[in-house]
Scaffold this motif. Structure first.
Motif, PDB file in Angstrom:
ATOM      1  N   GLY A  39     -12.224  15.820 -68.810  1.00 50.17           N
ATOM      2  CA  GLY A  39     -12.587  17.217 -68.570  1.00 50.17           C
ATOM      3  C   GLY A  39     -13.465  17.836 -69.624  1.00 50.17           C
ATOM      4  N   VAL A  40     -13.900  17.072 -70.635  1.00 50.71           N
ATOM      5  CA  VAL A  40     -14.736  17.648 -71.689  1.00 50.71           C
ATOM      6  C   VAL A  40     -16.175  17.764 -71.197  1.00 50.71           C
ATOM      7  N   ALA A  41     -16.928  18.694 -71.803  1.00 46.58           N
ATOM      8  CA  ALA A  41     -18.354  18.843 -71.520  1.00 46.58           C
ATOM      9  C   ALA A  41     -19.143  18.199 -72.648  1.00 46.58           C
ATOM     10  N   MET A  42     -20.184  17.466 -72.295  1.00 40.72           N
ATOM     11  CA  MET A  42     -21.015  16.830 -73.307  1.00 40.72           C
ATOM     12  C   MET A  42     -21.769  17.890 -74.096  1.00 40.72           C
ATOM     13  N   SER A  43     -21.709  17.793 -75.406  1.00 43.03           N
ATOM     14  CA  SER A  43     -22.374  18.768 -76.267  1.00 43.03           C
ATOM     15  C   SER A  43     -23.891  18.630 -76.146  1.00 43.03           C
ATOM     16  N   MET A  44     -24.606  19.687 -76.541  1.00 41.53           N
ATOM     17  CA  MET A  44     -26.058  19.649 -76.477  1.00 41.53           C
ATOM     18  C   MET A  44     -26.617  18.553 -77.391  1.00 41.53           C
ATOM     19  N   ALA A  45     -26.006  18.378 -78.576  1.00 41.53           N
ATOM     20  CA  ALA A  45     -26.489  17.333 -79.485  1.00 41.53           C
ATOM     21  C   ALA A  45     -26.389  15.961 -78.842  1.00 41.53           C
ATOM     22  N   ARG A  46     -25.256  15.694 -78.158  1.00 42.00           N
ATOM     23  CA  ARG A  46     -25.080  14.398 -77.501  1.00 42.00           C
ATOM     24  C   ARG A  46     -26.049  14.248 -76.320  1.00 42.00           C
TER      25      ARG A  46
ATOM     26  N   ARG B 234     -17.688  26.427 -63.496  1.00 38.50           N
ATOM     27  CA  ARG B 234     -17.509  26.637 -64.930  1.00 38.50           C
ATOM     28  C   ARG B 234     -16.930  28.030 -65.108  1.00 38.50           C
ATOM     29  N   TYR B 235     -15.864  28.139 -65.910  1.00 37.05           N
ATOM     30  CA  TYR B 235     -15.085  29.372 -65.979  1.00 37.05           C
ATOM     31  C   TYR B 235     -15.281  30.142 -67.276  1.00 37.05           C
ATOM     32  N   ALA B 236     -16.101  29.649 -68.175  1.00 36.75           N
ATOM     33  CA  ALA B 236     -16.360  30.341 -69.447  1.00 36.75           C
ATOM     34  C   ALA B 236     -17.852  30.277 -69.718  1.00 36.75           C
ATOM     35  N   GLY B 237     -18.577  31.284 -69.266  1.00 36.21           N
ATOM     36  CA  GLY B 237     -20.016  31.314 -69.475  1.00 36.21           C
ATOM     37  C   GLY B 237     -20.775  30.617 -68.370  1.00 36.21           C
ATOM     38  N   ALA B 238     -22.089  30.595 -68.520  1.00 37.29           N
ATOM     39  CA  ALA B 238     -22.952  29.991 -67.519  1.00 37.29           C
ATOM     40  C   ALA B 238     -22.834  28.471 -67.563  1.00 37.29           C
ATOM     41  N   PRO B 239     -23.112  27.785 -66.444  1.00 34.72           N
ATOM     42  CA  PRO B 239     -23.108  26.321 -66.458  1.00 34.72           C
ATOM     43  C   PRO B 239     -24.073  25.779 -67.503  1.00 34.72           C
ATOM     44  N   LEU B 240     -23.699  24.645 -68.106  1.00 34.57           N
ATOM     45  CA  LEU B 240     -24.551  24.027 -69.111  1.00 34.57           C
ATOM     46  C   LEU B 240     -25.797  23.440 -68.464  1.00 34.57           C
ATOM     47  N   ALA B 241     -26.876  23.362 -69.234  1.00 34.49           N
ATOM     48  CA  ALA B 241     -28.132  22.815 -68.723  1.00 34.49           C
ATOM     49  C   ALA B 241     -27.937  21.362 -68.308  1.00 34.49           C
ATOM     50  N   SER B 242     -28.548  20.999 -67.204  1.00 38.31           N
ATOM     51  CA  SER B 242     -28.435  19.626 -66.729  1.00 38.31           C
ATOM     52  C   SER B 242     -29.232  18.694 -67.635  1.00 38.31           C
ATOM     53  N   LEU B 243     -28.789  17.438 -67.715  1.00 36.00           N
ATOM     54  CA  LEU B 243     -29.552  16.426 -68.433  1.00 36.00           C
ATOM     55  C   LEU B 243     -30.928  16.259 -67.802  1.00 36.00           C
ATOM     56  N   GLN B 244     -30.972  16.318 -66.480  1.00 39.96           N
ATOM     57  CA  GLN B 244     -32.241  16.126 -65.774  1.00 39.96           C
ATOM     58  C   GLN B 244     -33.255  17.183 -66.182  1.00 39.96           C
ATOM     59  N   GLY B 245     -32.803  18.434 -66.316  1.00 40.50           N
ATOM     60  CA  GLY B 245     -33.703  19.501 -66.705  1.00 40.50           C
ATOM     61  C   GLY B 245     -34.172  19.349 -68.140  1.00 40.50           C
ATOM     62  N   LEU B 246     -33.274  18.894 -69.029  1.00 46.29           N
ATOM     63  CA  LEU B 246     -33.659  18.679 -70.421  1.00 46.29           C
ATOM     64  C   LEU B 246     -34.686  17.557 -70.540  1.00 46.29           C
ATOM     65  N   ASP B 247     -34.522  16.536 -69.713  1.00 44.18           N
ATOM     66  CA  ASP B 247     -35.400  15.380 -69.762  1.00 44.18           C
ATOM     67  C   ASP B 247     -36.721  15.629 -69.038  1.00 44.18           C
ATOM     68  N   GLY B 248     -36.739  16.588 -68.118  1.00 44.16           N
ATOM     69  CA  GLY B 248     -37.922  16.816 -67.320  1.00 44.16           C
ATOM     70  C   GLY B 248     -38.031  15.905 -66.118  1.00 44.16           C
ATOM     71  N   GLY B 249     -36.955  15.178 -65.822  1.00 43.92           N
ATOM     72  CA  GLY B 249     -36.944  14.338 -64.626  1.00 43.92           C
ATOM     73  C   GLY B 249     -37.582  12.982 -64.797  1.00 43.92           C
ATOM     74  N   GLU B 250     -37.838  12.537 -66.024  1.00 40.92           N
ATOM     75  CA  GLU B 250     -38.515  11.260 -66.230  1.00 40.92           C
ATOM     76  C   GLU B 250     -37.562  10.069 -66.179  1.00 40.92           C
ATOM     77  N   ARG B 251     -36.385  10.213 -66.812  1.00 37.45           N
ATOM     78  CA  ARG B 251     -35.467   9.075 -66.944  1.00 37.45           C
ATOM     79  C   ARG B 251     -34.111   9.330 -66.290  1.00 37.45           C
ATOM     80  N   VAL B 252     -33.932  10.472 -65.622  1.00 39.49           N
ATOM     81  CA  VAL B 252     -32.607  10.855 -65.121  1.00 39.49           C
ATOM     82  C   VAL B 252     -32.608  10.932 -63.599  1.00 39.49           C
ATOM     83  N   ILE B 253     -31.604  10.298 -62.982  1.00 37.04           N
ATOM     84  CA  ILE B 253     -31.289  10.507 -61.569  1.00 37.04           C
ATOM     85  C   ILE B 253     -30.132  11.499 -61.526  1.00 37.04           C
ATOM     86  N   TYR B 254     -30.361  12.634 -60.902  1.00 33.68           N
ATOM     87  CA  TYR B 254     -29.348  13.694 -60.842  1.00 33.68           C
ATOM     88  C   TYR B 254     -28.571  13.561 -59.534  1.00 33.68           C
ATOM     89  N   VAL B 255     -27.250  13.631 -59.613  1.00 33.31           N
ATOM     90  CA  VAL B 255     -26.373  13.461 -58.453  1.00 33.31           C
ATOM     91  C   VAL B 255     -25.515  14.711 -58.278  1.00 33.31           C
TER      92      VAL B 255
END
Length: 485
Positions: free
Chosen positions: A273-280, A305-326
């Protein structure tokens, strides 16, 4: 010797249609060679008397045999076994001789992949704390009914032929618009492929990205169906430990820096149930770019998500080059819908669509039309907002009930997101034993220790809270407490 003496005719028994039983006996007599090809069948009157049934039942059985080619009618002469069934008796005789001379043949051996897969889980009743269940309020149900009626009234031409394996372009456009606004995903509708759910999308990604023997990072502990999907694709899973910040990227690099892909659940790690940190997140993307590897981001419960806005997706951080979003509607709406999606990098959109066509040709057009209407009418966004508030109340009610009634046995970890929580066991209580005792007491909890691979197994119970109203939590925990005590 008459026809009545060459086969063990028996009167029909209750429980099955009489006509079917008569038909089965006559066909069996033909296959056994008791009624010869070209020979006359008993008259309907005589066979009815022999079996103790109405003549009409025999006539109906004969009509079925005529339709299937077992029998043929001759005007003014009666009904005969088809003359071109000469091979039937030979096959029957050959089978008898083989049975006499040879031991039964062994069943074909399953593939190695099937041998590695576990049996499907038996469907569970709607017992309290079953994971993955959802709820819909009356407003959403009324809106869903309206979307269904409109889709049925239109019943457009695309429903009557085969369509794009990637899915309806209108629905894919609605999904792309939603993901850009809600999750920061960078995509066009052409990159969206509609699937039957997140598991289907993960399976497609595994088949598209990996060759047998390729090494793949997998979360440890992690979602068992993802591990099995990778095994089915012939990949070698590398268990990478998870801590409070998510997947430990440095451990993955140390174990397999040449891995071809990483399969992760960064928004709400399953099961912890943990969320991956931005650094990770940034560290993982940097590794994928440097290693030429892929990331499959399973965002199965990101809406909640019950505390604040949803975290940014990995796909959005990467720009869609290396990530398949499901993603999936089976969690945001209801599991029986069987509809999800993936967002592919441009280079993979066509190959993944081709694989999706080979799997089951296309997604169901009518279901897509309903979901598209539900989204375009604004009902989906409203449903998510209301569910987020309701699920938070249900989570809090469950956590409070566990603390009050089982604080001496369980240490509750209340997550900021997702659809389940983990209650770690205390005082040496084994989670496998707790799971079994809870099930016997009418409550469904899941032991998390079997979900570990190389990581030290921590004892804990997974409890789903989204499928049950807040008012049901106290009684459910009381049943769990009684079972554990």
């Amino acid at each position: 010797m008459s026809w009545a003496d060459v086969y063990p005719w028996t009167a029909p028994t209750p429980g099955r249609p009489v006509v079917r039983q008569v038909y089965d006996q006559v066909r069996a007599a033909i296959h056994a060679g008791a009624l010869k090809p070209g020979g006359r069948l008993p008259s309907s009157r005589d066979l009815a008397a022999r079996l103790g049934v109405a003549r009409a039942s025999v006539v109906a059985a004969y009509e079925q045999l005529l339709a299937e080619g077992y029998a043929e009618g001759r005007a003014g002469s009666g009904t005969y076994v088809s003359a071109d069934l000469s091979g039937v008796a030979e096959v029957a005789a050959s089978r008898v001789e083989s049975d006499r001379l040879m031991a039964p043949a062994a069943a074909p051996a399953p593939s190695e992949v099937l041998g590695r897969l576990s049996l499907p889980e038996a469907p569970l009743a709607a017992r309290t704390f079953s994971n993955g269940r959802t709820l819909m309020d009356a407003r959403a149900q009324d809106a869903w009914s309206g979307s269904t009626r409109r889709a049925l009234r239109r019943l457009d031409a695309e429903h009557f032929g085969y369509s794009d394996p990637a899915g309806d372009l209108g629905l894919r456009t609605a999904i792309a618009d939603y993901l850009r606004a809600a999750r920061g995903v960078v995509c066009t509708p052409e990159q969206v492929i509609v699937t039957s759910g997140a598991q289907h999308a993960v399976d497609l990604a595994a088949r598209a990205l990996l060759n047998p023997g390729d090494r793949v990072w997998l979360e440890d502990p992690g979602y068992p169906n993802t591990w099995q999907a990778l095994q089915a694709a012939g990949a070698r899973g590398v268990p990478v430990p998870v801590d409070r910040s998510g997947l430990v990227v440095s451990e993955g690099v140390a174990q397999a820096d040449d891995a071809k892909a990483a399969f992760v659940t960064p928004s709400h790690q399953f099961p912890l149930g943990v969320a991956m940190s931005m650094a990770r997140r940034l560290e993982l993307i940097a590794w994928a770019r440097e290693a030429g590897a892929w990331i499959v981001e399973d965002d199965y419960a990101s809406e909640f998500r019950y505390a604040g806005a949803p975290l940014a997706s990995l796909q959005g951080l990467d720009g869609g080059e290396r990530v398949i979003y499901v993603g999936t509607f089976n969690k945001s709406l209801f599991p029986g819908l069987r509809l999800g999606y993936l967002v592919a990098p441009h280079a993979l959109a066509a190959p993944l669509s081709a694989l999706r066509r080979l799997a089951d040709r296309q997604p169901p057009t009518l279901t897509q039309a309903i979901v598209r209407d539900f989204m375009e009418s604004g009902q989906f966004a409203g449903h998510i907002r209301r569910r987020r508030l309701a699920y938070k109340a249900q989570r809090d009610a469950l956590a409070q009930a566990l603390d009050a009634q089982l604080g001496d046995k369980l240490d509750v970890d209340t997550p900021d997101q997702g659809m389940h929580l983990i209650a770690y066991t205390r005082n040496g209580l084994a989670d496998g034993e707790a799971e079994a005792r809870a099930l016997a007491g009418g409550v469904t909890v899941r032991a998390i220790s079997p979900l570990h691979h190389a990581a030290p197994a921590r004892q804990g119970l997974l409890l789903g809270f989204t499928g049950f109203p807040a008012s049901a939590m106290d009684a459910g925990v009381a049943r769990l407490a009684a079972a554990l005590r």
